[in-house]
Every structure is written in structure tokens, then in C-alpha cells.
Design a protein around this motif. Structure first.
Motif, PDB file in Angstrom:
ATOM      1  N   ASP A   3      -7.147  -1.818  42.581  1.00 21.79           N
ATOM      2  CA  ASP A   3      -8.291  -1.076  42.037  1.00 21.79           C
ATOM      3  C   ASP A   3      -9.564  -1.542  42.729  1.00 21.79           C
ATOM      4  O   ASP A   3     -10.567  -1.901  42.108  1.00 21.79           O
ATOM      5  N   GLY A   4      -9.517  -1.529  44.065  1.00 19.86           N
ATOM      6  CA  GLY A   4     -10.604  -2.100  44.850  1.00 19.86           C
ATOM      7  C   GLY A   4     -11.961  -1.508  44.552  1.00 19.86           C
ATOM      8  O   GLY A   4     -12.974  -2.237  44.578  1.00 19.86           O
ATOM      9  N   ASN A   5     -12.042  -0.212  44.242  1.00 18.54           N
ATOM     10  CA  ASN A   5     -13.330   0.399  43.914  1.00 18.54           C
ATOM     11  C   ASN A   5     -13.950  -0.277  42.693  1.00 18.54           C
ATOM     12  O   ASN A   5     -15.130  -0.649  42.698  1.00 18.54           O
ATOM     13  N   GLY A   6     -13.159  -0.417  41.637  1.00 19.16           N
ATOM     14  CA  GLY A   6     -13.657  -1.029  40.414  1.00 19.16           C
ATOM     15  C   GLY A   6     -13.922  -2.507  40.570  1.00 19.16           C
ATOM     16  O   GLY A   6     -14.908  -3.042  40.040  1.00 19.16           O
ATOM     17  N   MET A   7     -13.038  -3.207  41.290  1.00 18.42           N
ATOM     18  CA  MET A   7     -13.213  -4.644  41.486  1.00 18.42           C
ATOM     19  C   MET A   7     -14.472  -4.943  42.302  1.00 18.42           C
ATOM     20  O   MET A   7     -15.249  -5.837  41.954  1.00 18.42           O
ATOM     21  N   PHE A   8     -14.686  -4.207  43.395  1.00 15.75           N
ATOM     22  CA  PHE A   8     -15.876  -4.459  44.201  1.00 15.75           C
ATOM     23  C   PHE A   8     -17.140  -3.980  43.482  1.00 15.75           C
ATOM     24  O   PHE A   8     -18.232  -4.476  43.767  1.00 15.75           O
ATOM     25  N   ASP A   9     -17.000  -3.061  42.539  1.00 13.22           N
ATOM     26  CA  ASP A   9     -18.131  -2.661  41.723  1.00 13.22           C
ATOM     27  C   ASP A   9     -18.590  -3.815  40.839  1.00 13.22           C
ATOM     28  O   ASP A   9     -19.763  -3.897  40.467  1.00 13.22           O
ATOM     29  N   ALA A  10     -17.659  -4.717  40.491  1.00 18.40           N
ATOM     30  CA  ALA A  10     -17.978  -5.871  39.642  1.00 18.40           C
ATOM     31  C   ALA A  10     -18.310  -7.123  40.443  1.00 18.40           C
ATOM     32  O   ALA A  10     -18.736  -8.129  39.879  1.00 18.40           O
ATOM     33  N   LEU A  11     -18.137  -7.064  41.754  1.00 20.84           N
ATOM     34  CA  LEU A  11     -18.358  -8.232  42.607  1.00 20.84           C
ATOM     35  C   LEU A  11     -19.853  -8.474  42.795  1.00 20.84           C
ATOM     36  O   LEU A  11     -20.639  -7.535  42.904  1.00 20.84           O
ATOM     37  N   THR A  12     -20.251  -9.747  42.842  1.00 22.05           N
ATOM     38  CA  THR A  12     -21.660 -10.108  43.019  1.00 22.05           C
ATOM     39  C   THR A  12     -21.804 -11.123  44.145  1.00 22.05           C
ATOM     40  O   THR A  12     -20.840 -11.821  44.509  1.00 22.05           O
ATOM     41  N   PRO A  13     -23.028 -11.257  44.708  1.00 21.20           N
ATOM     42  CA  PRO A  13     -23.245 -12.288  45.732  1.00 21.20           C
ATOM     43  C   PRO A  13     -22.935 -13.684  45.232  1.00 21.20           C
ATOM     44  O   PRO A  13     -22.409 -14.516  45.988  1.00 21.20           O
ATOM     45  N   ASP A  14     -23.240 -13.978  43.970  1.00 21.46           N
ATOM     46  CA  ASP A  14     -22.968 -15.315  43.433  1.00 21.46           C
ATOM     47  C   ASP A  14     -21.470 -15.593  43.376  1.00 21.46           C
ATOM     48  O   ASP A  14     -21.024 -16.721  43.647  1.00 21.46           O
ATOM     49  N   LEU A  15     -20.687 -14.585  43.020  1.00 21.46           N
ATOM     50  CA  LEU A  15     -19.240 -14.776  42.996  1.00 21.46           C
ATOM     51  C   LEU A  15     -18.714 -15.061  44.400  1.00 21.46           C
ATOM     52  O   LEU A  15     -17.873 -15.947  44.590  1.00 21.46           O
ATOM     53  N   LEU A  16     -19.203 -14.326  45.386  1.00 19.72           N
ATOM     54  CA  LEU A  16     -18.772 -14.572  46.761  1.00 19.72           C
ATOM     55  C   LEU A  16     -19.249 -15.933  47.251  1.00 19.72           C
ATOM     56  O   LEU A  16     -18.532 -16.612  47.996  1.00 19.72           O
ATOM     57  N   ALA A  17     -20.432 -16.341  46.833  1.00 18.65           N
ATOM     58  CA  ALA A  17     -20.943 -17.651  47.238  1.00 18.65           C
ATOM     59  C   ALA A  17     -20.071 -18.782  46.712  1.00 18.65           C
ATOM     60  O   ALA A  17     -20.033 -19.870  47.306  1.00 18.65           O
ATOM     61  N   SER A  18     -19.366 -18.534  45.608  1.00 17.64           N
ATOM     62  CA  SER A  18     -18.499 -19.575  45.042  1.00 17.64           C
ATOM     63  C   SER A  18     -17.208 -19.752  45.839  1.00 17.64           C
ATOM     64  O   SER A  18     -16.499 -20.748  45.654  1.00 17.64           O
ATOM     65  N   VAL A  19     -16.909 -18.792  46.735  1.00 19.73           N
ATOM     66  CA  VAL A  19     -15.700 -18.872  47.565  1.00 19.73           C
ATOM     67  C   VAL A  19     -16.074 -18.520  49.012  1.00 19.73           C
ATOM     68  O   VAL A  19     -15.616 -17.515  49.562  1.00 19.73           O
ATOM     69  N   PRO A  20     -16.900 -19.350  49.654  1.00 17.29           N
ATOM     70  CA  PRO A  20     -17.427 -18.992  50.977  1.00 17.29           C
ATOM     71  C   PRO A  20     -16.381 -18.916  52.072  1.00 17.29           C
ATOM     72  O   PRO A  20     -16.644 -18.343  53.135  1.00 17.29           O
ATOM     73  N   ASP A  21     -15.195 -19.464  51.812  1.00 18.96           N
ATOM     74  CA  ASP A  21     -14.141 -19.461  52.826  1.00 18.96           C
ATOM     75  C   ASP A  21     -12.983 -18.534  52.478  1.00 18.96           C
ATOM     76  O   ASP A  21     -11.923 -18.592  53.102  1.00 18.96           O
TER      77      ASP A  21
END
Length: 281
Positions: free
Chosen positions: A69-87
Motif C-alpha cells: 500500500d505504498g501510496n498510503g504508507m508514503f502519505d504517512a511518511l515524514t522527514p523525521d521518520l526517514l531521519a531516524s533510519v538514514p541508512d
């Protein structure tokens, strides 16, 4: 092999529940695609009739999480969440739609086979169900090739919510070598009259981990009165706990559980990302 009589009985028992996993139409804003994300580079591509969302670490990655459900999942994704997993490479497998969910295609892709091939949904005969046997080789074949183009991924996690969680568990039980880790969020264990309870698990050749997360308040009330709804929730919890207990006896499988307090079924999708992303690292 299931007989036609058993198939029709399973469909009949599942029919009142099939509508419970449907999501109300809502447009995906996908703010993450235009946000300032220092740790990842964001892009979207089309492949094999699917839409693939990619959040690629700027410093490279050998680990990836696949979000159904990539559309919905990326709709919920934030820069802070990505910053928590930089690799960590975050790869969303979605559909070419402006909506958060393509309810028709996900109903086919994410539900286990209950016959020799897809069959009509009892609630909506124009919509097929039971296509995991078709979707899994597509996911691990051409869609994986497109999602990992230019990457050197060695460890993969599969994560899905609701029907996606059902598909995640089905893959773990029937083709565990497809991914290295699994995260099932609010999986639709009721589907097909509990079809997963009748799956004979494939033995694991190595240690693997499963993250299982759900809310203690899930369940669609409909026209149930308070007492009936509480009994419904208690029965669902008992069935889930028995399923988890069986999973824990599976050799080489470590099961991690997380219970969200008071969240509705749809809310557990975004709430799961702070758990599933670090789990995949």
C-alpha cells in the motif's frame, strides 16, 4: 487442495467480514515528495502496472524495507521518520492512482488463494480476490528489480497493514525465503474464515524475525450493541492470541509484539512506521 464445497463455505463465512477491511476513498497528499529530506532522495517510478515510491539514503544502503500500500504508507511518511533510519532504503509498492488505497487491486494482490485461482468477492462480484500466488512472484521479481535499480540491497523486510499484513504473514508462512524480516500490522486474520490458521508453515532454514503490531481497540462496530461488540472484540483477541502462540512454536522464528492503545484500525498504519522502520535496520 480445497474442494469446491469447502471453498464456497469459506467464502460464505467470510462474506460479512470482507467489507470490514475496505478503506474509505481519500486522496493521497504525499507531502513527503516535496518536503526537505536531508537524509534521503525521494522519487516515484512506474513499473509493471504499479507505482513504486523510493526513499533512497544519500549515503547508500544495503538494507531495504518494502511497504505494501505504498501510496498510503508514503502519505504517512515524514522527514523525521526517514531521519531516524538514514541508512535504510524505504520502498513503497503502490498503484497508479491518486487515492491512498486501490481497494480493488489490493483485494486481489493481498488475499490468499482459496481455490485454484482468483475468485469473485462475495460482496462485490466484479472484484476478484485470492491472488497472492500471482502477486508474490511479481513482487520478488520485476517489481523488486525496479525498486532496487541502482542499489545493492542484501537484507529486505516486508511490511504490510490490514490486507497487506495478511499478505505479509502468508508470505512468511508459505515462502519465508522471499524476505529476511517481516512486519505485519493489524493483519486481517479473520479473512477467509481464518485461512492463515489452516496454512501449514514452511520450515525456516535460518533465524528470522516477525514484528506483529495491532491495537486493543480494533474492530468495526456496525450495528452491534455494546455487549455484542465487546464479545466480538474478545473473540477476535482470543483467536489472534492463539494464532500468535502457534507462531511462537515455529522453529527459528522470533515474534515481537506491540499493542497500540485505543487506536482504530486505520490509525495503526501511520502509528506503525516508528516501529517498522527501525525494525528493518
Amino acid at each position: 487442495m480445497w474442494t469446491r464445497r469447502f471453498m464456497m463455505a469459506s467464502l460464505a463465512l467470510a462474506a460479512p467480514s470482507l467489507a470490514r477491511a475496505q478503506f474509505r476513498p481519500s486522496k493521497a497528499e504525499l507531502a513527503i515528495l516535496t518536503a526537505n529530506v536531508p537524509t534521503h532522495r525521494l522519487e516515484v517510478k512506474e513499473a509493471e502496472g504499479y507505482r513504486i515510491f523510493r526513499a533512497l539514503p544519500r549515503k547508500g544502503a544495503t538494507r531495504a524495507i518494502y511497504l505494501l500500500d505504498g501510496n498510503g504508507m508514503f502519505d504517512a511518511l515524514t522527514p523525521d521518520l526517514l531521519a531516524s533510519v538514514p541508512d535504510l532504503a524505504v520502498l513503497g509498492i503502490g498503484y497508479p492512482t491518486e487515492e491512498r488505497f486501490d481497494t480493488t487491486r489490493r483485494s486481489l494482490d493481498y488475499t490468499p488463494p482459496i481455490a485454484h485461482g482468483p475468485v469473485p468477492d462475495p460482496q462485490r462480484p466484479e472484484r476478484p480476490i485470492g491472488g497472492t500466488n500471482l502477486f508474490l512472484p511479481r513482487l520478488t521479481g520485476p517489481l523488486r528489480d525496479a525498486a532496487e535499480d541502482g542499489l545493492s540491497i542484501t537484507t529486505r523486510t516486508l511490511s504490510g497493514h490490514s490486507y497487506g499484513g495478511l499478505f505479509t504473514l502468508w508470505t512468511l508462512l508459505t515462502a519465508p525465503q522471499s524476505f529476511d524480516r517481516y512486519a505485519a500490522i493489524s493483519p486481517s486474520l479473520w479473512w477467509g474464515n481464518g485461512v492463515l490458521e489452516r496454512v501449514r508453515p514452511v520450515g525456516l532454514a535460518r533465524d528470522m524475525s516477525l514484528l506483529l503490531a495491532y491495537s486493543n481497540a480494533e474492530g468495526r462496530r456496525g450495528d452491534m450493541d455494546d455487549d455484542t461488540f465487546r464479545r466480538h472484540q474478545a473473540e477476535a483477541a482470543e483467536r489472534r492470541d492463539a494464532f500468535v502462540a502457534r507462531l511462537r512454536t515455529h522453529p527459528h522464528l522470533t515474534v515481537k509484539q506491540h499493542v497500540f492503545e485505543g487506536l482504530a484500525h486505520g490509525q495503526t498504519l501511520s502509528a506503525s512506521l516508528p516501529l517498522s522502520l527501525p525494525f528493518a535496520r
